[in-house]
Write a protein that holds these residues in place. Structure first.
Motif, PDB file in Angstrom:
ATOM      1  N   ILE A 137      64.117  16.669  28.980  1.00 51.51           N
ATOM      2  CA  ILE A 137      63.468  17.341  27.850  1.00 51.51           C
ATOM      3  C   ILE A 137      64.023  18.750  27.674  1.00 51.51           C
ATOM      4  N   HIS A 138      64.124  19.490  28.766  1.00 54.72           N
ATOM      5  CA  HIS A 138      64.597  20.878  28.708  1.00 54.72           C
ATOM      6  C   HIS A 138      66.037  20.962  28.189  1.00 54.72           C
ATOM      7  N   ASP A 139      66.844  19.952  28.512  1.00 48.92           N
ATOM      8  CA  ASP A 139      68.246  19.960  28.087  1.00 48.92           C
ATOM      9  C   ASP A 139      68.452  19.437  26.669  1.00 48.92           C
ATOM     10  N   ASN A 140      67.495  18.652  26.166  1.00 49.18           N
ATOM     11  CA  ASN A 140      67.700  17.968  24.893  1.00 49.18           C
ATOM     12  C   ASN A 140      66.587  18.188  23.872  1.00 49.18           C
ATOM     13  N   PHE A 141      65.752  19.212  24.083  1.00 54.01           N
ATOM     14  CA  PHE A 141      64.589  19.409  23.216  1.00 54.01           C
ATOM     15  C   PHE A 141      64.967  19.624  21.748  1.00 54.01           C
ATOM     16  N   ALA A 142      66.179  20.153  21.505  1.00 52.58           N
ATOM     17  CA  ALA A 142      66.594  20.422  20.127  1.00 52.58           C
ATOM     18  C   ALA A 142      67.016  19.155  19.388  1.00 52.58           C
ATOM     19  N   GLU A 143      67.196  18.059  20.134  1.00 50.91           N
ATOM     20  CA  GLU A 143      67.600  16.800  19.537  1.00 50.91           C
ATOM     21  C   GLU A 143      66.375  15.939  19.226  1.00 50.91           C
ATOM     22  N   LYS A 144      66.596  14.853  18.489  1.00 50.84           N
ATOM     23  CA  LYS A 144      65.529  13.896  18.223  1.00 50.84           C
ATOM     24  C   LYS A 144      65.397  12.991  19.441  1.00 50.84           C
ATOM     25  N   ILE A 145      64.363  13.234  20.260  1.00 54.36           N
ATOM     26  CA  ILE A 145      64.181  12.435  21.472  1.00 54.36           C
ATOM     27  C   ILE A 145      62.794  11.813  21.472  1.00 54.36           C
ATOM     28  N   SER A 146      62.705  10.665  22.117  1.00 55.55           N
ATOM     29  CA  SER A 146      61.438   9.936  22.187  1.00 55.55           C
ATOM     30  C   SER A 146      61.149   9.573  23.640  1.00 55.55           C
ATOM     31  N   ILE A 197      63.873  30.827   8.939  1.00 55.44           N
ATOM     32  CA  ILE A 197      62.862  29.977   9.579  1.00 55.44           C
ATOM     33  C   ILE A 197      63.337  28.536   9.675  1.00 55.44           C
ATOM     34  N   SER A 198      64.100  28.102   8.693  1.00 51.78           N
ATOM     35  CA  SER A 198      64.641  26.738   8.721  1.00 51.78           C
ATOM     36  C   SER A 198      65.610  26.561   9.891  1.00 51.78           C
ATOM     37  N   ASP A 199      66.430  27.575  10.148  1.00 51.09           N
ATOM     38  CA  ASP A 199      67.364  27.528  11.290  1.00 51.09           C
ATOM     39  C   ASP A 199      66.593  27.428  12.603  1.00 51.09           C
ATOM     40  N   VAL A 200      65.540  28.233  12.712  1.00 50.60           N
ATOM     41  CA  VAL A 200      64.728  28.224  13.931  1.00 50.60           C
ATOM     42  C   VAL A 200      64.105  26.849  14.128  1.00 50.60           C
ATOM     43  N   ALA A 201      63.562  26.292  13.060  1.00 51.56           N
ATOM     44  CA  ALA A 201      62.943  24.969  13.136  1.00 51.56           C
ATOM     45  C   ALA A 201      63.943  23.925  13.614  1.00 51.56           C
ATOM     46  N   GLU A 202      65.123  23.922  13.014  1.00 47.27           N
ATOM     47  CA  GLU A 202      66.143  22.932  13.362  1.00 47.27           C
ATOM     48  C   GLU A 202      66.598  23.070  14.810  1.00 47.27           C
ATOM     49  N   ASN A 203      66.841  24.296  15.241  1.00 47.23           N
ATOM     50  CA  ASN A 203      67.330  24.515  16.604  1.00 47.23           C
ATOM     51  C   ASN A 203      66.247  24.337  17.656  1.00 47.23           C
ATOM     52  N   SER A 204      64.987  24.277  17.226  1.00 51.47           N
ATOM     53  CA  SER A 204      63.882  24.032  18.156  1.00 51.47           C
ATOM     54  C   SER A 204      63.502  22.561  18.223  1.00 51.47           C
ATOM     55  N   GLY A 205      64.151  21.732  17.402  1.00 49.93           N
ATOM     56  CA  GLY A 205      63.909  20.298  17.460  1.00 49.93           C
ATOM     57  C   GLY A 205      62.922  19.761  16.445  1.00 49.93           C
ATOM     58  N   PHE A 206      62.503  20.596  15.481  1.00 46.79           N
ATOM     59  CA  PHE A 206      61.570  20.137  14.451  1.00 46.79           C
ATOM     60  C   PHE A 206      62.358  19.618  13.246  1.00 46.79           C
ATOM     61  N   ASN A 207      61.890  18.492  12.692  1.00 48.39           N
ATOM     62  CA  ASN A 207      62.679  17.848  11.634  1.00 48.39           C
ATOM     63  C   ASN A 207      62.464  18.438  10.253  1.00 48.39           C
ATOM     64  N   SER A 208      61.513  19.371  10.109  1.00 55.13           N
ATOM     65  CA  SER A 208      61.339  20.041   8.820  1.00 55.13           C
ATOM     66  C   SER A 208      60.708  21.405   9.030  1.00 55.13           C
ATOM     67  N   GLN A 209      61.038  22.334   8.137  1.00 56.43           N
ATOM     68  CA  GLN A 209      60.474  23.683   8.228  1.00 56.43           C
ATOM     69  C   GLN A 209      58.976  23.652   7.999  1.00 56.43           C
TER      70      GLN A 209
END
Length: 232
Positions: A137-146, A197-209
């Motif tokens: 999780i810590h290594d891949n939180f910015a990606e879409k993970i399940s 804010i959109s950049d922050v959202a994307e780099n934090s792993g959220f799929n939309s602002q």
């Protein structure tokens, strides 16, 4: 565990919180810029551990530490300072300081100081399965993970992993992932001021602002923009 962080530099507060949360993601953090704010926090919460910058505006960290110990005998105090001196050491011994950290705080030094609390807290003696899952999780939180992605990574089935994760971490996989992403977003908002804010959202792993802003406000009580402005 209620942790008090006192420093007049907002960036120092955010970095300290982020480093500690990498080990103890569910500790509660209370931040103050000076002794006055910190005393108010101590009146409202039972502080267990305090990190105090020595050079504070108004009353110094050592003076505040003495005040804090007078009203909270059980609190453990760690001083954070850019300068080591014999006078500081003498005062620290008198008020019962348990350790020192020198600025800029190095993560490995912080981990050594916190190792005693890891030993005391058996809930953080994770099994190899959960330790591997958290690392993923810590290594891949910015990606879409399940949960299924992690289950494949650690060679188990999602149902078993879900149960073990909740038993050992004290939160569901989804709760932990959102919490971790929000903490990363707070760091990005503070450190990466050129990002919108959109950049922050994307780099934090959220799929939309929009989703990111909704979750951020729900957990932090303010919007991402307000959080960034507060830290300036």
């Amino acid at each position: 565990m209620n942790v008090l962080l006192v420093d007049d530099e907002p960036l120092e507060l955010e970095q300290m919180e982020y480093m500690i949360q990498s080990i103890y993601p569910f500790w509660k953090f209370h931040k103050a810029a000076d002794a006055c704010q910190a005393l108010t926090i101590n009146q409202n919460f039972k502080i267990n551990l305090a990190f105090l910058d020595i050079n504070l505006p108004g009353r110094s960290g050592l003076e505040f530490g003495e005040d804090l110990r007078a009203v909270n005998k059980e609190v453990e105090i760690i001083m954070v300072t850019a300068h080591q001196s014999f006078d500081y050491a003498q005062q620290s011994i008198r008020i019962g300081v348990v350790d020192y950290l020198t600025k800029p705080v190095i993560e490995s030094d912080l981990h050594k100081v916190l190792s005693k609390y890891k030993k005391q807290d058996s809930s953080h003696d994770y099994s190899s399965l959960i330790h591997h899952s958290l690392s993923f999780i810590h290594d891949n939180f910015a990606e879409k993970i399940s949960l299924s992605d992690i289950a494949r990574e650690v060679h188990t089935n999602p149902t078993y992993l879900s149960r073990k994760f909740h038993e050992e971490v004290g939160a569901s996989f989804t709760e932990y992932l959102i919490h971790y992403r929000i903490q990363a977003a707070k760091r990005f908002l503070t450190n990466n001021t050129s990002w919108n804010i959109s950049d922050v959202a994307e780099n934090s792993g959220f799929n939309s602002q929009h989703y990111f802003s909704t979750i951020f406000r729900k957990t932090e009580g303010i919007t991402p923009k307000e959080f960034r402005e507060k830290g300036k």
